[in-house]
Design a protein around this motif. Structure first.
Motif, PDB file in Angstrom:
ATOM      1  N   ILE A 150       0.881  -0.940   0.127  1.00 20.06           N
ATOM      2  CA  ILE A 150      -0.031  -0.046  -0.114  1.00 20.06           C
ATOM      3  C   ILE A 150       0.718   1.262   0.037  1.00 20.06           C
ATOM      4  N   LEU A 151       0.609   2.278  -0.983  1.00 22.11           N
ATOM      5  CA  LEU A 151       1.283   3.633  -1.150  1.00 22.11           C
ATOM      6  C   LEU A 151       0.321   4.469  -0.203  1.00 22.11           C
ATOM      7  N   ASP A 152       1.012   5.601   0.435  1.00 20.73           N
ATOM      8  CA  ASP A 152       0.296   6.517   0.972  1.00 20.73           C
ATOM      9  C   ASP A 152      -0.117   7.648  -0.186  1.00 20.73           C
ATOM     10  N   LEU A 153      -0.867   8.619   0.345  1.00 17.76           N
ATOM     11  CA  LEU A 153      -1.431   9.751  -0.508  1.00 17.76           C
ATOM     12  C   LEU A 153      -0.408  10.466  -1.469  1.00 17.76           C
ATOM     13  N   ASP A 154       1.041  10.340  -0.848  1.00 11.71           N
ATOM     14  CA  ASP A 154       2.119  11.130  -1.693  1.00 11.71           C
ATOM     15  C   ASP A 154       2.883   9.937  -2.644  1.00 11.71           C
ATOM     16  N   GLY A 155       2.377   8.882  -2.327  1.00 10.02           N
ATOM     17  CA  GLY A 155       3.129   7.762  -3.347  1.00 10.02           C
ATOM     18  C   GLY A 155       4.148   6.902  -2.596  1.00 10.02           C
ATOM     19  N   ASP A 156       4.538   7.241  -1.376  1.00 10.12           N
ATOM     20  CA  ASP A 156       5.248   6.417  -0.548  1.00 10.12           C
ATOM     21  C   ASP A 156       5.055   5.058  -0.033  1.00 10.12           C
ATOM     22  N   VAL A 157       5.877   4.335   0.032  1.00  9.86           N
ATOM     23  CA  VAL A 157       5.332   2.860   0.588  1.00  9.86           C
ATOM     24  C   VAL A 157       5.115   3.054   1.906  1.00  9.86           C
ATOM     25  N   THR A 158       4.205   2.289   2.384  1.00 13.30           N
ATOM     26  CA  THR A 158       3.867   2.115   3.788  1.00 13.30           C
ATOM     27  C   THR A 158       4.018   0.645   4.099  1.00 13.30           C
ATOM     28  N   GLU A 159       3.140  -0.208   4.054  1.00 13.24           N
ATOM     29  CA  GLU A 159       3.261  -1.683   4.571  1.00 13.24           C
ATOM     30  C   GLU A 159       2.163  -2.564   3.681  1.00 13.24           C
ATOM     31  N   LEU A 160       2.104  -3.654   4.161  1.00 12.18           N
ATOM     32  CA  LEU A 160       1.012  -4.603   3.515  1.00 12.18           C
ATOM     33  C   LEU A 160      -0.437  -4.534   4.408  1.00 12.18           C
ATOM     34  N   THR A 161      -1.365  -5.235   3.981  1.00 11.98           N
ATOM     35  CA  THR A 161      -2.598  -5.015   4.958  1.00 11.98           C
ATOM     36  C   THR A 161      -2.552  -5.464   6.199  1.00 11.98           C
ATOM     37  N   THR A 162      -1.785  -6.564   6.582  1.00 10.71           N
ATOM     38  CA  THR A 162      -1.549  -7.001   8.154  1.00 10.71           C
ATOM     39  C   THR A 162       0.051  -7.306   8.153  1.00 10.71           C
ATOM     40  N   SER A 163       1.001  -6.933   7.489  1.00  3.40           N
ATOM     41  CA  SER A 163       2.329  -6.948   7.778  1.00  3.40           C
ATOM     42  C   SER A 163       3.167  -5.843   7.588  1.00  3.40           C
ATOM     43  N   ASN A 164       4.195  -5.559   8.095  1.00  6.83           N
ATOM     44  CA  ASN A 164       4.960  -4.514   7.755  1.00  6.83           C
ATOM     45  C   ASN A 164       6.091  -4.850   6.618  1.00  6.83           C
ATOM     46  N   PHE A 165       6.758  -4.040   6.189  1.00  7.67           N
ATOM     47  CA  PHE A 165       7.437  -4.571   4.921  1.00  7.67           C
ATOM     48  C   PHE A 165       8.989  -3.696   4.899  1.00  7.67           C
ATOM     49  N   PHE A 166       9.873  -4.475   4.190  1.00  6.12           N
ATOM     50  CA  PHE A 166      11.239  -4.190   4.666  1.00  6.12           C
ATOM     51  C   PHE A 166      11.870  -4.259   2.981  1.00  6.12           C
ATOM     52  N   ILE A 167      12.889  -3.523   2.559  1.00  4.45           N
ATOM     53  CA  ILE A 167      13.624  -3.913   1.384  1.00  4.45           C
ATOM     54  C   ILE A 167      15.168  -3.757   1.870  1.00  4.45           C
ATOM     55  N   VAL A 168      16.216  -4.437   1.128  1.00  7.01           N
ATOM     56  CA  VAL A 168      17.416  -4.228   1.072  1.00  7.01           C
ATOM     57  C   VAL A 168      18.158  -3.797  -0.229  1.00  7.01           C
ATOM     58  N   LYS A 169      18.667  -2.855   0.153  1.00  6.55           N
ATOM     59  CA  LYS A 169      19.179  -2.058  -0.893  1.00  6.55           C
ATOM     60  C   LYS A 169      20.977  -1.828  -0.745  1.00  6.55           C
ATOM     61  N   ASN A 170      21.749  -2.221  -1.386  1.00  6.48           N
ATOM     62  CA  ASN A 170      23.383  -2.099  -1.468  1.00  6.48           C
ATOM     63  C   ASN A 170      23.464  -2.391   0.079  1.00  6.48           C
ATOM     64  N   GLY A 171      22.992  -3.368   0.600  1.00  2.14           N
ATOM     65  CA  GLY A 171      23.571  -3.928   1.778  1.00  2.14           C
ATOM     66  C   GLY A 171      22.843  -3.326   2.960  1.00  2.14           C
ATOM     67  N   GLU A 172      22.023  -2.564   2.875  1.00  2.00           N
ATOM     68  CA  GLU A 172      21.071  -1.823   3.811  1.00  2.00           C
ATOM     69  C   GLU A 172      19.743  -2.069   3.792  1.00  2.00           C
ATOM     70  N   GLY A 216      25.058  -6.008  12.560  1.00  2.00           N
ATOM     71  CA  GLY A 216      26.080  -5.029  12.062  1.00  2.00           C
ATOM     72  C   GLY A 216      25.480  -4.532  10.785  1.00  2.00           C
ATOM     73  N   LEU A 217      24.226  -4.645  10.385  1.00  2.00           N
ATOM     74  CA  LEU A 217      23.540  -4.200   9.308  1.00  2.00           C
ATOM     75  C   LEU A 217      23.083  -2.839   9.476  1.00  2.00           C
ATOM     76  N   THR A 218      23.098  -1.854   8.432  1.00  2.00           N
ATOM     77  CA  THR A 218      22.570  -0.438   8.685  1.00  2.00           C
ATOM     78  C   THR A 218      21.171  -0.564   8.377  1.00  2.00           C
ATOM     79  N   VAL A 219      20.439  -0.229   9.268  1.00  2.00           N
ATOM     80  CA  VAL A 219      18.944  -0.137   9.203  1.00  2.00           C
ATOM     81  C   VAL A 219      18.312   1.304   9.241  1.00  2.00           C
ATOM     82  N   GLN A 220      17.649   1.734   8.055  1.00  2.00           N
ATOM     83  CA  GLN A 220      17.270   3.282   7.935  1.00  2.00           C
ATOM     84  C   GLN A 220      15.581   3.055   7.771  1.00  2.00           C
ATOM     85  N   GLU A 221      15.108   3.695   8.736  1.00  2.00           N
ATOM     86  CA  GLU A 221      13.680   4.092   8.656  1.00  2.00           C
ATOM     87  C   GLU A 221      13.322   5.300   7.973  1.00  2.00           C
TER      88      GLU A 221
END
Length: 302
Positions: free
Chosen positions: A188-210, A237-242
């Motif tokens: 699900i995207l928000d009104l600005d087109g940014d990614v939020t989450e799924l219908t009953t789950s949170n969501f993560f991606i991995v980019k360049n090791g982060e 030791g992973l970099t996590v960005q919110e």
């Protein structure tokens, strides 16, 4: 009180204000506000090795939701914990099986009026106990298939998605759209087109090791599993960005995974028909393994 379930009776069942009933006999009044207006809150507690975990975190979030919707809970944490322990003892799980516990609290019953000042009864608590449903093996072998619906996430300035309430129509509509596209769930995207989450789950991606996940202020649930996945990922030791990110970031990600109480961290295979990665990626697998090890190590603490 109705006759207590015997060991020979089959789950699932419900405990309503302390009364144990087969699920098909459990009922709420027709003038209950959870039925009329979705005026309720809930939490899902799961077991690992037969023991409930992160119960206090779930109860803390239940209270935060209650405070956010002007709802004073009459029960303390010890009362809820007793309900959970009693229900799990009654469930008689077979070895190797885990339990799903859903705690639902309605504001109560009253006149057919949305005004909370017209509530005439105390809050109403229903706890549902059943063996955890089996997971589709394809989710672990290949991953989830997601689609982005046209329906957007409602703004936190209207109905805050951080409140875990029984009002799920936004998610229901998103899921319906995604399934009509042949997907398992909606991203699900928000009104600005940014990614939020799924219908009953949170969501993560991995980019360049982060590891990236949406910030709470984008309009997502403060997932208990999400919190601990961030913690164990950082311990690895992973970099996590919110941070806010877009569908384009998702489609160019190296890995993606979803999280919830029942899922841990499970892989995403496709988004809008584009393959992200088939099966667990290296970072997804490491975070998932570290999470379940953390759960096992801290069962008695939480």
């Amino acid at each position: 009180m109705s006759e207590t379930l015997q060991q020979t009776q089959s789950p699932p069942f419900a405990v309503i204000n302390g009364e144990v009933l087969p699920l098909e006999q459990a009922q709420v009044p027709v003038n209950d506000r959870s039925f009329l207006f979705g005026d309720s809150l809930y939490e899902v507690v799961a077991t690992y090795q037969g023991k409930p975990f992160f119960t206090r975190d779930h109860l803390q979030r239940l209270r935060a939701t209650a405070a956010g919707i002007y709802f004073e809970l009459p029960w303390n944490d010890a009362w809820f914990e007793h309900q959970i322990r009693t229900g799990l003892d009654q469930l008689h799980l077979e070895p190797g099986h885990e339990a799903y516990v859903r705690i639902v609290v309605s504001r109560g019953s009253g006149d057919f009026n949305i005004d909370i000042d017209t509530v005439e009864t105390p809050p109403f608590c229903v706890s549902i106990f059943k063996p955890s449903p089996p997971m589709n093996p394809r989710y672990r072998e290949k991953g989830f298939v997601l689609a982005v619906p046209e329906t957007r996430r409602n703004s936190p300035r209207s109905l805050n998605p951080a409140f875990k309430t029984g009002n799920y129509l936004n998610n229901i509509l998103c899921l319906r759209e995604a399934k009509a596209q042949g997907a398992d769930d909606a991203l699900i995207l928000d009104l600005d087109g940014d990614v939020t989450e799924l219908t009953t789950s949170n969501f993560f991606i991995v980019k360049n090791g982060e590891v990236w996940t949406a910030p709470l202020d984008v309009g997502i649930l403060d997932g208990i599993t999400r919190r601990y996945l961030i913690q164990v990922a950082q311990a690895l030791g992973l970099t996590v960005q919110e941070k806010r990110f877009t569908l384009a970031d998702v489609l160019s990600a190296d890995e993606a995974f979803v999280s919830s109480t029942l899922k841990g961290a499970m892989p995403v295979w496709q988004v809008n028909g584009q393959v992200i990665r088939e099966g667990y990626g290296e970072i997804n697998a490491a975070v998932d393994q570290a999470y379940w090890q953390y759960v096992a190590d801290h069962l008695d603490s939480y």
